[in-house]
Design an enzyme around this catalytic site. Structure first.
Site, short mmCIF file in Angstrom:
data_model
loop_
_atom_site.label_atom_id
_atom_site.label_comp_id
_atom_site.label_asym_id
_atom_site.label_seq_id
_atom_site.Cartn_x
_atom_site.Cartn_y
_atom_site.Cartn_z
N ARG A 40 10.33 -1.85 77.15
CA ARG A 40 9.17 -2.65 76.73
C ARG A 40 8.22 -2.90 77.90
O ARG A 40 7.02 -3.05 77.70
CB ARG A 40 9.66 -3.96 76.08
CG ARG A 40 10.44 -4.85 76.99
CD ARG A 40 11.31 -5.86 76.24
NE ARG A 40 12.51 -5.23 75.66
CZ ARG A 40 13.43 -5.87 74.96
NH1 ARG A 40 13.30 -7.16 74.71
NH2 ARG A 40 14.47 -5.22 74.47
N LYS A 82 24.45 -1.09 83.15
CA LYS A 82 25.19 -0.79 81.92
C LYS A 82 26.64 -0.47 82.25
O LYS A 82 26.94 -0.01 83.36
CB LYS A 82 24.57 0.43 81.23
CG LYS A 82 23.22 0.19 80.58
CD LYS A 82 22.71 1.46 79.91
CE LYS A 82 21.34 1.24 79.27
NZ LYS A 82 21.35 0.28 78.17
N1 BES Z 1 17.59 2.41 76.33
C1 BES Z 1 18.20 1.21 75.90
C2 BES Z 1 18.42 1.16 74.39
C3 BES Z 1 19.36 2.17 73.83
C4 BES Z 1 20.69 1.84 73.64
C5 BES Z 1 18.93 3.41 73.45
C6 BES Z 1 21.56 2.76 73.09
C7 BES Z 1 19.79 4.33 72.90
C8 BES Z 1 21.11 4.00 72.72
C9 BES Z 1 17.33 0.01 76.29
O1 BES Z 1 16.58 0.16 77.45
C10 BES Z 1 18.25 -1.13 76.51
O2 BES Z 1 19.00 -1.08 77.43
N2 BES Z 1 18.16 -2.14 75.67
C11 BES Z 1 19.00 -3.26 75.76
C12 BES Z 1 18.15 -4.49 75.56
C13 BES Z 1 18.84 -5.76 75.91
C14 BES Z 1 19.05 -5.85 77.42
C15 BES Z 1 18.00 -6.92 75.43
C16 BES Z 1 20.06 -3.14 74.66
O3 BES Z 1 19.74 -2.65 73.58
O4 BES Z 1 21.20 -3.50 74.93
MN MN Z 2 17.73 -0.39 79.19
#
Ligand code: BES
Ligand code: MN
Ligand code: ZN
Length: 499
Positions: free
Chosen positions: A349, A275
């Site tokens: 997931r 990230k």
């Molecule tokens: N934990 C994150 C989602 C999230 C984002 C929670 C912001 C709270 C605040 C999750 O694991 C994630 O990184 N999701 C990705 C999915 C993508 C790679 C398809 C996302 O939402 O960007």
């Molecule tokens: Mn994630």
């Protein structure tokens, strides 16, 4: 911690007085008496500040003459005949928000509550719940607070005619608030303190309430073939855990349980699909789904709910390292289905896939509700007001939506279907862990559904927008909300107790 008491009338020697006022500036008996004593100061203050008595409006009058009061806080309640439980809770929250950091003791007089549609004792209990929920603080890492920066309010007395009834119905609500506070504490703890085993240790503490707890370690999960959960965990120095909680409160301990499953990623860096730095610190709350499940188990056990409830939480840390999983890796889940990991940041997931398999393999769930901070996309779709609801079952969806409305944790149902399901087909494995762009929250839900057996009522709540708030809310200061704890408790109370 805020101490709550109930009384029939105002008590002598109180410094802060909170009075409820109905819409159109209608003071109650106490308010009228006090306003007279003050030569109409309350009426003038309401006019001067355009205070109408609309629900949750507040107005503070400081050190009124001819009294020993430090302040009078007026709290609007709107139309008393329209007050329901959720509105009462928010009124309690608004009252405490108006006091924060000022007096140590306060009395909240429920003027005009006799005009209310519901029983005023029950209403008072809900007001008290809202007051306690809104008073939450997490101060343990502030070591240099000056006295005036410390929380002042220590005790709140709610004055209402039916005070014995209020006390009786508050007893269970207080246990629910304990579950909420636990969940908020867990979500707020930083990830260097709350890693998977540390969170598992918090789950073990529930044994004191009669919850049966089993913690699976890496070896046991390997044996069960949980390649998806383990793949996420393999980049971290902290080993993963799967925590299983059982509250068997139904008259028949063998009765099929309601099952709650939570995502417990104690920190989500994204892994190798890392990230961006800005805002990454927020990812300590990526275990909020698991915290909601743990808090809900604490609530139902604390109030001795007459239902069987199971909680399963998958606890991992998602880190990049020499041992981390790579984009393109194929993992085999406990269900036997294989997954191509396109993006290591779509890890929630993967954890849930194996946790969902576990509840179905070990229990015969009457329903499964999973909670997860799963996608940033749900925040784009619904903002911070509603959590996303995805389900294969209309009845369960309706029950959850109703429960959410009743406690102010609102859900909005999102579509699912085969067209979305196709978007996660993979050329090399049974599925891939992300779609091809678009509908990110839905494809995540479709992924989860592939791990739910046909015929099992299942719902997925994407709480990525509601678990953590950057502004104060009616029932929680900014930060962790514990979204889901009261909702799950309410679902149990309304549909699984005494049935
Ligand atoms: N934990 C994150 C989602 C999230 C984002 C929670 C912001 C709270 C605040 C999750 O694991 C994630 O990184 N999701 C990705 C999915 C993508 C790679 C398809 C996302 O939402 O960007
Ligand atoms: Mn994630
Ligand atoms: Zn995550």
């Amino acid at each position: 911690m805020l101490k709550i008491a109930f009384a029939a009338d105002t008590l002598p020697g109180q410094r802060a007085l909170i009075l409820t006022v109905a819409e159109k500036k209608k003071l109650g008996e106490q308010g009228i008496k006090l306003d007279r004593k003050l030569g109409g100061a309350l009426t003038r203050a309401m006019e001067a500040n355009h205070f109408t008595g609309a629900a949750e409006q507040t107005l503070t009058v400081l050190s009124p003459a001819k009294t020993r009061l430090s302040r009078v806080v007026l709290v609007g309640i709107g139309n008393p005949s329209k007050l329901d439980a959720a509105a009462c809770t928010r009124i309690g929250g608004a009252a405490v928000a108006a006091l924060t950091g000022k007096d140590a003791q306060a009395i909240l007089f429920l003027d005009r509550f006799k005009d209310m549609g519901m029983n005023d004792g029950e209403g008072a209990a809900q007001v008290a719940l809202g007051a306690r929920l809104r008073s939450y603080r997490f101060d343990k890492y502030h070591t240099q607070l000056k006295p005036e920066q410390k929380p002042a309010l220590r005790s709140l007395t709610v004055a209402v005619q039916n005070h014995a009834a209020a006390k009786a119905s508050y007893a269970a609500l207080d246990k629910i608030a304990d579950g909420v506070f636990l969940a908020r504490d867990l979500v707020t703890e930083p990830a260097n303190i709350l890693y998977p085993e540390a969170l598992a240790q918090q789950v073990r503490e529930l044994k004191a309430l009669g919850v049966k707890v089993d913690i699976l370690d890496e070896k046991q999960m390997k044996k069960l073939g949980m390649g998806a959960l383990l793949g996420v965990a393999q980049g971290s120095v902290y080993p993963p855990r799967l925590a299983v909680m059982q509250w068997l409160g139904a008259p028949d301990a063998k009765e099929a349980p309601a099952c709650f499953v939570g995502k417990g990623v104690t920190f989500d860096t994204g892994g190798i699909s890392i990230k961006p730095a800005a805002g990454m610190e927020d990812m300590k709350y990526d275990m909020a789904g698991s915290a909601a499940v743990i808090g809900a188990l604490k609530a139902v056990a604390g109030r001795k709910a007459a239902a069987n409830v199971v909680g399963v939480v998958g606890l991992v840390e998602n880190m990049p390292s020499g041992t981390a999983q790579r984009p393109g890796d194929v993992v085999t889940t406990a269900s036997g289905q294989t997954v191509e990991v396109i993006n290591t940041d779509a890890e929630g997931r993967l954890v849930l896939a194996d946790a969902l398999w576990y509840v179905q393999h070990h229990f015969k769930p009457r329903c499964i509700v999973d909670l997860a901070t799963l996608t940033g996309a749900i925040r784009v779709a619904l903002g911070v007001e509603y959590a996303g609801l995805f389900s294969n079952d209309d009845a369960l969806s309706a029950q959850l939506t109703e429960a959410g409305k009743a406690v102010g944790e609102t859900l909005w149902r999102m579509p699912m279907g085969t067209a979305y399901d196709k978007m996660i087909d993979s050329p090399i494995a049974d599925m891939k862990n992300i779609g091809n762009g678009g509908a990110g929250s839905i494809t995540a839900a479709q992924f989860l559904q592939r791990f739910v057996k046909k015929g099992t009522p299942w719902a997925h709540l994407d709480i990525a927008g509601t678990a953590w708030q950057i502004k104060d809310r009616p029932l929680s200061p900014k930060g962790a909300t514990a979204f889901g704890v009261r909702l799950l408790d309410r679902l149990v109370a309304d549909h699984y107790e005494g049935k």
